[in-house]
Motif scaffolding. Structure first.
Motif, PDB file in Angstrom:
ATOM      1  N   MET A   1       0.827  -1.176   0.000  1.00  0.00           N
ATOM      2  CA  MET A   1       0.000   0.000   0.000  1.00  0.00           C
ATOM      3  C   MET A   1       0.878   1.249   0.000  1.00  0.00           C
ATOM      4  N   ALA A   2       1.978   1.170   0.733  1.00  0.00           N
ATOM      5  CA  ALA A   2       2.890   2.319   0.797  1.00  0.00           C
ATOM      6  C   ALA A   2       3.461   2.634  -0.582  1.00  0.00           C
ATOM      7  N   VAL A   3       3.790   1.603  -1.358  1.00  0.00           N
ATOM      8  CA  VAL A   3       4.335   1.808  -2.706  1.00  0.00           C
ATOM      9  C   VAL A   3       3.274   2.453  -3.595  1.00  0.00           C
ATOM     10  N   ALA A   4       2.051   1.954  -3.549  1.00  0.00           N
ATOM     11  CA  ALA A   4       0.966   2.501  -4.378  1.00  0.00           C
ATOM     12  C   ALA A   4       0.690   3.967  -4.024  1.00  0.00           C
ATOM     13  N   LYS A   5       0.690   4.280  -2.745  1.00  0.00           N
ATOM     14  CA  LYS A   5       0.444   5.669  -2.327  1.00  0.00           C
ATOM     15  C   LYS A   5       1.559   6.587  -2.815  1.00  0.00           C
ATOM     16  N   LEU A   6       2.797   6.111  -2.768  1.00  0.00           N
ATOM     17  CA  LEU A   6       3.926   6.916  -3.245  1.00  0.00           C
ATOM     18  C   LEU A   6       3.844   7.123  -4.752  1.00  0.00           C
ATOM     19  N   VAL A   7       3.513   6.075  -5.491  1.00  0.00           N
ATOM     20  CA  VAL A   7       3.376   6.198  -6.948  1.00  0.00           C
ATOM     21  C   VAL A   7       2.263   7.186  -7.285  1.00  0.00           C
ATOM     22  N   GLU A   9       1.186   9.654  -5.490  1.00  0.00           N
ATOM     23  CA  GLU A   9       1.655  10.994  -5.128  1.00  0.00           C
ATOM     24  C   GLU A   9       2.582  11.564  -6.205  1.00  0.00           C
ATOM     25  N   VAL A  10       3.490  10.739  -6.702  1.00  0.00           N
ATOM     26  CA  VAL A  10       4.411  11.182  -7.762  1.00  0.00           C
ATOM     27  C   VAL A  10       3.628  11.535  -9.028  1.00  0.00           C
ATOM     28  N   LEU A  11       2.693  10.679  -9.415  1.00  0.00           N
ATOM     29  CA  LEU A  11       1.893  10.936 -10.612  1.00  0.00           C
ATOM     30  C   LEU A  11       1.048  12.202 -10.456  1.00  0.00           C
ATOM     31  N   GLN A  12       0.429  12.356  -9.307  1.00  0.00           N
ATOM     32  CA  GLN A  12      -0.383  13.547  -9.059  1.00  0.00           C
ATOM     33  C   GLN A  12       0.475  14.805  -9.096  1.00  0.00           C
ATOM     34  N   GLY A  13       1.702  14.706  -8.596  1.00  0.00           N
ATOM     35  CA  GLY A  13       2.627  15.829  -8.640  1.00  0.00           C
ATOM     36  C   GLY A  13       2.999  16.220 -10.055  1.00  0.00           C
ATOM     37  N   ALA A  14       2.864  15.255 -10.984  1.00  0.00           N
ATOM     38  CA  ALA A  14       3.153  15.514 -12.397  1.00  0.00           C
ATOM     39  C   ALA A  14       1.895  15.931 -13.154  1.00  0.00           C
ATOM     40  N   GLY A  15       0.808  16.163 -12.405  1.00  0.00           N
ATOM     41  CA  GLY A  15      -0.426  16.629 -13.025  1.00  0.00           C
ATOM     42  C   GLY A  15      -1.333  15.528 -13.553  1.00  0.00           C
ATOM     43  N   ILE A  16      -1.060  14.296 -13.171  1.00  0.00           N
ATOM     44  CA  ILE A  16      -1.874  13.165 -13.624  1.00  0.00           C
ATOM     45  C   ILE A  16      -2.965  12.888 -12.599  1.00  0.00           C
ATOM     46  N   ASP A  17      -4.183  12.661 -13.072  1.00  0.00           N
ATOM     47  CA  ASP A  17      -5.308  12.334 -12.196  1.00  0.00           C
ATOM     48  C   ASP A  17      -5.191  10.873 -11.789  1.00  0.00           C
ATOM     49  N   ALA A  18      -4.353  10.607 -10.799  1.00  0.00           N
ATOM     50  CA  ALA A  18      -4.120   9.248 -10.314  1.00  0.00           C
ATOM     51  C   ALA A  18      -5.019   8.992  -9.106  1.00  0.00           C
ATOM     52  N   ARG A  19      -5.712   7.862  -9.141  1.00  0.00           N
ATOM     53  CA  ARG A  19      -6.624   7.503  -8.051  1.00  0.00           C
ATOM     54  C   ARG A  19      -6.298   6.097  -7.560  1.00  0.00           C
ATOM     55  N   LEU A  20      -6.542   5.877  -6.296  1.00  0.00           N
ATOM     56  CA  LEU A  20      -6.356   4.551  -5.715  1.00  0.00           C
ATOM     57  C   LEU A  20      -7.704   3.860  -5.604  1.00  0.00           C
TER      58      LEU A  20
END
Length: 106
Positions: A1-7, A9-20
């Motif tokens: 879960m920690a890896v998915a949350k970090l990924v 966060e990185v994607l969202q920081g790049a402007g991607i609408d990333a959802r879990l």
């Protein structure tokens, strides 16, 4: 879960609408297959262009080790993304390369 949350966060920081599909390690299904299917269905309902499922598995069989990357069968874009991600993960983790595979969980 920690890896998915970090990924995410990185994607969202790049402007991607990333959802879990979930925010804890509580499964959405009673079996591994049902859990994966439930997550894929949530991604489909959200109209996702890409669905990424991250697993850090363990096994009692000592020969079961390495990295494998899956994509939806027949998806040219999915295959391209799988190859790019797979190459990065293999070079970063220096684990056995179990290859790129296909699977349909929905």
């Amino acid at each position: 879960m920690a890896v998915a949350k970090l990924v995410a966060e990185v994607l969202q920081g790049a402007g991607i609408d990333a959802r879990l599909t979930r925010d804890s390690d509580i499964a959405l299904g009673s079996t591994t297959s049902a859990d994966l299917s439930a997550m894929a269905k949530l991604a489909n309902l959200a109209g996702a262009d890409v669905f990424v499922s991250i697993h850090c598995n363990s096994a009692t069989d000592k020969t079961a080790k390495g990295t494998e990357t899956y994509h939806y069968p027949g998806s040219i874009q999915g295959n391209g993304l799988a190859k790019a991600v797979h190459e990065c993960v293999i070079s970063a983790l220096l684990r056995s390369d179990r290859g790129i595979k296909t699977a349909n969980r929905c």
